[in-house]
Scaffold this active site. Structure first.
Site, PDB file in Angstrom:
ATOM      1  N   SER A  30      -8.388  -3.946  -5.639  1.00  0.00           N
ATOM      2  CA  SER A  30      -9.467  -4.366  -6.529  1.00  0.00           C
ATOM      3  C   SER A  30     -10.617  -5.047  -5.800  1.00  0.00           C
ATOM      4  CB  SER A  30      -8.912  -5.304  -7.616  1.00  0.00           C
ATOM      5  OG  SER A  30      -8.314  -6.451  -7.038  1.00  0.00           O
ATOM      6  N   THR A  31     -10.339  -5.809  -4.740  1.00  0.00           N
ATOM      7  CA  THR A  31     -11.425  -6.485  -4.031  1.00  0.00           C
ATOM      8  C   THR A  31     -12.141  -5.521  -3.085  1.00  0.00           C
ATOM      9  OG1 THR A  31     -10.101  -8.511  -4.136  1.00  0.00           O
ATOM     10  CG2 THR A  31     -12.047  -8.546  -2.732  1.00  0.00           C
ATOM     11  N   GLY A  33      -8.681  -5.408   1.495  1.00  0.00           N
ATOM     12  CA  GLY A  33      -8.144  -6.601   0.860  1.00  0.00           C
ATOM     13  C   GLY A  33      -6.787  -6.978   1.421  1.00  0.00           C
ATOM     14  N   LYS A  93       0.153  -6.926   3.179  1.00  0.00           N
ATOM     15  CA  LYS A  93      -0.533  -5.900   2.410  1.00  0.00           C
ATOM     16  C   LYS A  93       0.490  -4.876   1.917  1.00  0.00           C
ATOM     17  CE  LYS A  93      -4.282  -4.103   4.069  1.00  0.00           C
ATOM     18  NZ  LYS A  93      -4.853  -4.088   2.703  1.00  0.00           N
ATOM     19  N   GLY A  94       0.060  -4.062   0.967  1.00  0.00           N
ATOM     20  CA  GLY A  94       0.951  -3.005   0.497  1.00  0.00           C
ATOM     21  C   GLY A  94       1.288  -3.072  -0.966  1.00  0.00           C
ATOM     22  N   GLY A  95       0.620  -3.996  -1.711  1.00  0.00           N
ATOM     23  CA  GLY A  95       0.851  -4.047  -3.149  1.00  0.00           C
ATOM     24  C   GLY A  95       0.474  -2.746  -3.838  1.00  0.00           C
ATOM     25  N   GLU A 106      -3.771   2.214   5.532  1.00  0.00           N
ATOM     26  CA  GLU A 106      -4.643   1.052   5.703  1.00  0.00           C
ATOM     27  C   GLU A 106      -4.512   0.488   7.114  1.00  0.00           C
ATOM     28  OE1 GLU A 106      -4.935  -0.935   1.258  1.00  0.00           O
ATOM     29  OE2 GLU A 106      -3.173  -1.332   2.462  1.00  0.00           O
TER      30      GLU A 106
END
Length: 227
Positions: free
Chosen positions: A34-35, A87, A98-100, A107
């Site tokens: 989202s960011t 993000g 990271k990785g949600g 990435e």
């Protein structure tokens, strides 16, 4: 294991702040989430106003968003990113989880290839010590063995279930995601090395010594820290 929360204003400010670092002629790694989406939309507005850039997306999601925003796209086979904007689910100093969004393998590939990696987050993602579950992309046939190896490292692994269909989450690469709880991670670099050594692990969500800047958006501005 997506982490929710944060403010739209903080995310917008962080994304726009990172977009300010992009100039004509650059190749930009386009993160997922989202960011990062705020940065992609802002870059699209600047492309519409004449900014000459090319983007390398890190997921199907970011590819579709970039196309909609009018950003010309290339692959890592065609160009090397000058800068990557992405993000994070959690930031402690310059180490990340990271990785949600289950896109952390690509990435990490794009972020590590970039000359500069800018992290964009709002204040809810900051922590003193990393302590979220670590997402681990795993070859489907290897999941039982990998989960056993993770338990041997002291972790508590959980196969990530899809939210809108029966069965597990499947990544853009066709693999599964195991979220593994380790509690407070005192030595992210050591854990990252242990995870990378497990056969069947495609990539893990610990991003250690990769970030060059962290842009933290607030309701009133942006705090930028450089490594």
């Amino acid at each position: 294991m997506k982490q929710s929360g944060g403010t739209d204003e903080g995310k917008r400010r962080a994304g726009e702040s990172a977009a300010d670092a992009v100039s004509d002629g650059m190749v930009v790694g386009l993160g997922t989430g989202s960011t990062a989406a705020r940065a992609i939309r802002e870059l699209g507005r600047r492309v519409d106003s004449g900014l000459d850039i090319r983007g390398i997306p890190t997921s199907y999601e970011s590819r579709q968003l970039a196309r909609k925003a009018g950003i010309p796209l290339v692959s890592l086979a065609e160009a090397t990113p000058d800068i990557a904007i992405d993000g994070a689910d959690q930031v402690a100093d310059f180490d990340l989880i990271k990785g949600g969004g289950a896109a952390h393998a690509r990435e990490k590939l794009v972020d590590a290839a970039a000359d500069r990696f800018l992290v964009v987050v709002d204040g809810t993602k900051l922590a003193t010590t990393l302590d979220l579950a670590v997402p681990i992309e795993v070859l489907p046939d290897a999941e039982p063995v990998v989960s056993s190896d993770l338990e041997a490292l002291g972790g508590t692994p959980t196969l990530r279930d899809a939210e809108r269909k029966d069965g597990p989450v499947v990544t853009d690469n066709g693999n599964l995601v195991v979220d593994c709880e380790f509690g407070a991670i005192a030595d992210p670099a050591a854990l990252a090395a242990d995870l990378a050594a497990i056969p069947g692990v495609v990539e893990h969500g610990l991003f250690v010594e990769l970030a060059d800047e962290v842009h933290v958006g607030t309701e009133t501005g942006v705090d930028v820290t450089e490594r």
